[in-house]
Design an enzyme around this catalytic site. Structure first.
Site, PDB file in Angstrom:
ATOM      1  N   HIS A 428       3.610  -3.753  -2.760  1.00  0.00           N
ATOM      2  CA  HIS A 428       4.995  -3.427  -3.095  1.00  0.00           C
ATOM      3  C   HIS A 428       5.884  -3.451  -1.855  1.00  0.00           C
ATOM      4  CE1 HIS A 428       4.862   0.768  -1.511  1.00  0.00           C
ATOM      5  NE2 HIS A 428       3.618   0.782  -1.970  1.00  0.00           N
ATOM      6  N   CYS A 447      -2.012   1.953  -1.327  1.00  0.00           N
ATOM      7  CA  CYS A 447      -1.412   0.677  -1.714  1.00  0.00           C
ATOM      8  C   CYS A 447      -0.915  -0.066  -0.470  1.00  0.00           C
ATOM      9  CB  CYS A 447      -0.277   0.900  -2.701  1.00  0.00           C
ATOM     10  SG  CYS A 447      -0.850   1.365  -4.351  1.00  0.00           S
TER      11      CYS A 447
END
Length: 530
Positions: A428, A447
């Site tokens: 992301h 992440c």
């Protein structure tokens, strides 16, 4: 292959690391055990070995009492005795001392060669078994090679020697790293005295220690071989060499020799050999065919590369998980993109990170555009965060769900790349672009944050007529949430390499940010680390 390894491969994702180690007969701190590995790999069971001989219609393949080693026997003895060129141990594959063990019948002696070759085939194709399960976040578990079936195919080929040579990975990264293994083994024979680290050195410095730095950098190949080692002045030629060395070792290339650069210069060739050896192991764990278009992330290198038809199309910096929330190692696919995503805060992050911020300032939730729900139930009602006395809520009792709206402060930024893994790991954007300037970027909650999401999205959507760079950029800034499916899923490999050879042929070394190297070195019996 339907042996215990096959069963293990089907069970592995349901087991905790400790259970895996028990299944393997291993525990942290125990060296690689080839006997245990044989037991787990179904392909080494006596019945499977016997079937190879039955299918070939031969009683012996490698050795006979009358003639000794056969032609094929001489080939495999030569190959296995040089297994160290692959970073493996010849003693793991050859019968003891390469001569008849008096306790073995002749046919069993021949079978001992077969068993050793099966182990070699499995290790060179898939990586050593113990190495695959020592890592608690290694979810890259491919279907194992059927070593017995592959060996039978090889024995029927016209050129057995060429077939054996085709077994290791054929990628340039693997071949280049093997070359550095040989190079550092030669360097290891040289004297390697520790450099005096007391004096900081930089451009213009004049110090006797400069000549020792020059000598070290010449051996390592960062300084031209014809450079004058007796020169005590830190000149521009040395500056370029120091910056090159720093870049290769994951350091800030400022050209200044301080504590971190001295520490890297003092790492012994033996330690570099260990690092190269375990990274050859990791390369063997990758699938043989990565695909025509794929993305690969190297966690210790903090970088992402996108490849198409063998050519690197883009490279960018990434931010990965901090040591207490490691980014796992896995093979996956990127399937879609969410523009202007919301972020639902995982329970652990809410309890450990969010709650202390809320207690410090109740306005934090509104300022960061969070919505609060009474629970994680699908129909749970939303509540006013100011109606809750956050001061009396302990982390263990925090059951509220927090959802951050799209916007400039959203933790996922303007775009999220969807993966298929069950561990809630994805790529992301981030609103905190300044963090990509840090040299050490293991600071996320697991992440992967990407520095240039627009360019990455363009690569992923390249075959699409609808999703051009312009339309992607518009979707990232639109007031509407949109979801785009990739024209075709793109493989992504999240890897952990601390040593690789780059496109220019230079050995790159990175810090072992999660301490995985030491565990792997120990489990494979490669000696103590520095």
């Amino acid at each position: 292959m339907r042996g215990k390894y096959y069963i293990l491969n089907r069970m592995v994702h349901g087991l905790a690391p400790a259970a895996l180690m028990v299944m393997l007969g291993l525990c942290p701190g125990v060296f690689y055990n080839t006997a245990v590995a044989d037991e787990v790999r179904g392909g080494f069971e006596p019945a499977v070995v016997d079937k190879i001989y039955a299918d070939l219609g031969e009683d012996s393949i490698w050795w006979t009492p009358a003639t000794g080693l056969t032609a094929r026997g001489k080939i495999i003895v030569n190959l296995l005795s040089q297994a160290d060129r692959e970073g493996l141990k010849p003693s793991d594959y050859l019968p003891s001392n390469n001569h008849i063990n008096e306790s073995l019948a002749p046919e069993n002696y021949d079978r001992s060669f077969t068993k050793g070759l099966l182990r070699y085939i499995s290790d060179i194709r898939d990586g050593r078994l113990a190495a695959r399960y020592v890592d608690p976040e290694l979810f890259d578990i491919p279907n194992p090679t059927d070593a017995a079936a592959l060996l039978k195919t090889g024995l029927l080929t016209a050129d057995f020697q060429a077939w054996l040579e085709s077994l290791p990975p054929q990628s340039m990264k693997y071949k280049s790293l093997k070359e550095y293994l040989e190079r550092y083994r030669k360097i290891a024979d040289m004297k390697w005295p520790l450099l005096n680290t007391g004096q900081k050195l930089e451009l213009g410095s004049s110090d006797p220690n400069v000549r020792h730095v020059r000598a070290r950098l010449k051996i390592l190949g960062d300084l031209p071989a014809d450079n004058d080692e007796t020169n005590d002045v830190f000149d521009n030629t040395l500056l370029v060499a120091v910056e090159r060395f720093q870049t290769r070792n994951g350091l800030t290339p400022d050209g200044i020799i301080g504590p971190e650069t001295y520490a890297a210069l003092n790492v012994s060739p033996a330690s570099i050999i260990q690092k190269i050896t375990i990274n050859l192991e990791r390369l063997r764990q990758l699938p043989e065919n990565l695909g025509s278009r794929y993305v690969i992330v190297n966690v210790p290198g903090f970088d992402l590369t996108a490849v198409s038809d063998g050519a690197e199309k883009l490279r960018m910096r990434v931010i990965v998980g901090q040591p207490k929330r490691r980014t796992p190692i896995l093979n996956d696919k990127i399937t879609g993109i969410k523009f202007r995503p919301t972020w639902t805060v995982p329970v652990k992050i809410a309890r450990e990170d969010l709650l202390p911020k809320i207690k410090a300032d109740v306005n934090f939730l509104r300022a960061s555009d969070f919505r609060v729900f009474t629970s994680w139930k699908k129909d749970a009602p939303e509540i006013d965060p100011e109606a809750v006395d956050w001061r009396i809520i302990s982390p263990e009792r925090l059951n509220y769900k927090f959802v951050q709206n799209p916007g400039s402060s959203n933790a996922l930024g303007q775009i999220r790349f969807t993966l298929t893994n069950p561990y809630d790991i994805y790529l992301h954007d981030t609103p905190h672009k300044n963090l990509f300037n840090k040299s050490g970027r293991a600071i996320s909650s697991g992440c992967i944050r990407v520095a240039d999401p627009l360019t990455l999205a363009g690569f992923l959507m390249e075959p699409s007529a609808k999703w051009t760079i312009g339309s992607i950029q518009e979707a990232m800034t639109s007031s509407e949430k949109q979801v785009a499916k990739l024209p075709a899923p793109i493989p992504i490999y999240i890897t952990y390499f601390t040593a690789l050879v780059d496109e220019a042929g230079q050995l790159q070394l990175w810090k072992d940010v999660y301490g995985r190297d030491a565990d792997l070195i120990h489990i494979l019996g490669l000696g103590a680390t520095e």
